[in-house]
Design an enzyme around this catalytic site. Structure first.
Site, PDB file in Angstrom:
ATOM      1  CE  LYS A   9      -3.814  -2.389   2.390  1.00  0.00           C
ATOM      2  NZ  LYS A   9      -4.735  -2.338   3.560  1.00  0.00           N
ATOM      3  CE1 TYR A  49      -9.408  -3.257   0.693  1.00  0.00           C
ATOM      4  CE2 TYR A  49      -8.665  -1.284  -0.455  1.00  0.00           C
ATOM      5  CZ  TYR A  49      -8.398  -2.386   0.344  1.00  0.00           C
ATOM      6  OH  TYR A  49      -7.118  -2.627   0.795  1.00  0.00           O
ATOM      7  CG  PHE A  57     -12.988   1.241   7.657  1.00  0.00           C
ATOM      8  CD1 PHE A  57     -12.508   0.742   6.457  1.00  0.00           C
ATOM      9  CD2 PHE A  57     -13.622   0.367   8.524  1.00  0.00           C
ATOM     10  CE1 PHE A  57     -12.642  -0.597   6.118  1.00  0.00           C
ATOM     11  CE2 PHE A  57     -13.778  -0.990   8.199  1.00  0.00           C
ATOM     12  CZ  PHE A  57     -13.280  -1.456   6.988  1.00  0.00           C
ATOM     13  NE  ARG A  85      -6.321 -12.645   4.874  1.00  0.00           N
ATOM     14  CZ  ARG A  85      -7.037 -11.513   4.927  1.00  0.00           C
ATOM     15  NH1 ARG A  85      -6.882 -10.588   3.982  1.00  0.00           N
ATOM     16  NH2 ARG A  85      -7.873 -11.294   5.901  1.00  0.00           N
ATOM     17  CB  THR A  91      -7.155  -6.107   9.920  1.00  0.00           C
ATOM     18  OG1 THR A  91      -7.659  -7.201   9.163  1.00  0.00           O
ATOM     19  CG2 THR A  91      -7.487  -4.796   9.228  1.00  0.00           C
ATOM     20  NE  ARG A 102      -2.129  -5.738   7.179  1.00  0.00           N
ATOM     21  CZ  ARG A 102      -3.282  -6.243   6.750  1.00  0.00           C
ATOM     22  NH1 ARG A 102      -3.897  -7.191   7.449  1.00  0.00           N
ATOM     23  NH2 ARG A 102      -3.841  -5.794   5.639  1.00  0.00           N
ATOM     24  CG  ASN A 112      -3.535  -2.477   7.122  1.00  0.00           C
ATOM     25  OD1 ASN A 112      -3.422  -2.116   5.953  1.00  0.00           O
ATOM     26  ND2 ASN A 112      -4.554  -3.198   7.538  1.00  0.00           N
ATOM     27  CG  HIS A 115      -5.029  -6.372  -0.338  1.00  0.00           C
ATOM     28  ND1 HIS A 115      -6.243  -6.540   0.287  1.00  0.00           N
ATOM     29  CD2 HIS A 115      -5.072  -7.151  -1.463  1.00  0.00           C
ATOM     30  CE1 HIS A 115      -6.983  -7.382  -0.427  1.00  0.00           C
ATOM     31  NE2 HIS A 115      -6.299  -7.762  -1.491  1.00  0.00           N
ATOM     32  CD  GLU A 126      -8.470  -9.064  -3.872  1.00  0.00           C
ATOM     33  OE1 GLU A 126      -7.305  -9.458  -3.646  1.00  0.00           O
ATOM     34  OE2 GLU A 126      -9.318  -8.884  -2.970  1.00  0.00           O
TER      35      GLU A 126
HETATM   36  P1  IDP Z   1      -7.547  -7.053   5.611  1.00  0.00           P
HETATM   37  O1  IDP Z   1      -6.751  -6.073   4.780  1.00  0.00           O
HETATM   38  O2  IDP Z   1      -6.748  -7.562   6.787  1.00  0.00           O
HETATM   39  O3  IDP Z   1      -8.186  -8.152   4.810  1.00  0.00           O
HETATM   40  P2  IDP Z   1     -10.223  -5.875   5.794  1.00  0.00           P
HETATM   41  O4  IDP Z   1     -11.146  -6.097   6.948  1.00  0.00           O
HETATM   42  O5  IDP Z   1     -10.532  -6.557   4.482  1.00  0.00           O
HETATM   43  O6  IDP Z   1      -8.741  -6.207   6.289  1.00  0.00           O
HETATM   44  O7  IDP Z   1     -10.168  -4.288   5.562  1.00  0.00           O
HETATM   45  C1  IDP Z   1      -9.578  -3.738   4.406  1.00  0.00           C
HETATM   46  C2  IDP Z   1      -8.698  -2.574   4.806  1.00  0.00           C
HETATM   47  O8  IDP Z   1      -9.510  -1.532   5.363  1.00  0.00           O
HETATM   48  C3  IDP Z   1      -7.677  -2.889   5.931  1.00  0.00           C
HETATM   49  O9  IDP Z   1      -6.516  -3.519   5.465  1.00  0.00           O
HETATM   50  C4  IDP Z   1      -7.410  -1.496   6.473  1.00  0.00           C
HETATM   51  O10 IDP Z   1      -6.534  -0.747   5.623  1.00  0.00           O
HETATM   52  C5  IDP Z   1      -8.813  -0.889   6.432  1.00  0.00           C
HETATM   53  N1  IDP Z   1      -9.568  -1.136   7.685  1.00  0.00           N
HETATM   54  C6  IDP Z   1     -10.131  -2.302   8.079  1.00  0.00           C
HETATM   55  N2  IDP Z   1     -10.771  -2.195   9.253  1.00  0.00           N
HETATM   56  C7  IDP Z   1     -10.609  -0.918   9.626  1.00  0.00           C
HETATM   57  C8  IDP Z   1     -11.060  -0.172  10.779  1.00  0.00           C
HETATM   58  O11 IDP Z   1     -11.729  -0.678  11.690  1.00  0.00           O
HETATM   59  N3  IDP Z   1     -10.691   1.137  10.827  1.00  0.00           N
HETATM   60  C9  IDP Z   1      -9.967   1.719   9.846  1.00  0.00           C
HETATM   61  N4  IDP Z   1      -9.518   1.070   8.743  1.00  0.00           N
HETATM   62  C10 IDP Z   1      -9.842  -0.234   8.641  1.00  0.00           C
HETATM   63 MG    MG Z   2      -9.715  -8.059   3.321  1.00  0.00          MG
END
Ligand code: IDP
Ligand code: MG
Length: 135
Positions: A9, A49, A57, A85, A91, A102, A112, A115, A126
């Protein structure tokens, strides 16, 4: 052989973590099949997304992900979707294992660093989105 879509990212690119992250992926035994650097459009990101479009968010996520160039990769290996993963970590970097990407480099749940696709279906969607014809 399974394939997954990995994105370093904009914060990961700006912090110059790409070399270390790619090194960790290769050290794990996975193969970089495709790689490119690109600033993602809001349109591409809204498809990528889609599942999060009603989340609080989401607007911040699209601002963040379109704020600079990403490094987008197709990575292959045995059980690579689950394996990546695990290597990426939870996350929320506070909950990620310390040896994960991470866990090592992250400090914020939005920003973070990386992805990775979460299932065979999302990896196909994707890879199709970012590397048309290479599914
Ligand atoms: P992942 O990337 O670990 O699969 P997802 O739940 O798919 O996590 O969320 C996609 C992205 O959205 C995360 O990687 C992060 O950048 C952002 N994100 C997820 N949950 C939150 C949150 O609770 N607050 C702010 N940003 C979030
Ligand atoms: Mg995800």
């Amino acid at each position: 052989m399974e394939k997954t879509l990995i994105i370093i990212k904009p914060d990961g690119v700006k912090r110059k973590l790409a070399g270390k992250i790619i090194g960790m992926i290769e050290d794990k035994g996975y193969t970089i099949e495709e790689i490119k650097m690109k600033r993602l459009s809001r349109e591409e990101l809204s498809i990528h997304y889609e599942a999060h479009k009603d989340k609080k968010f989401y607007p911040e996520l699209l601002d963040y992900m379109s704020s600079g160039k990403c490094i987008i990769m197709v990575v292959s290996g045995v059980n690579v979707i689950k394996g990546m993963r695990k290597l990426i970590g939870s996350t929320d970097p506070l909950e990620a294992e310390l040896g994960s990407i991470r866990g090592k480099y992250g400090n914020n749940k939005t920003f973070n660093i990386i992805h990775g696709s979460d299932s065979i279906e999302s990896s196909q969607k994707e890879i199709g989105l970012f590397f048309k014809d290479k599914k």
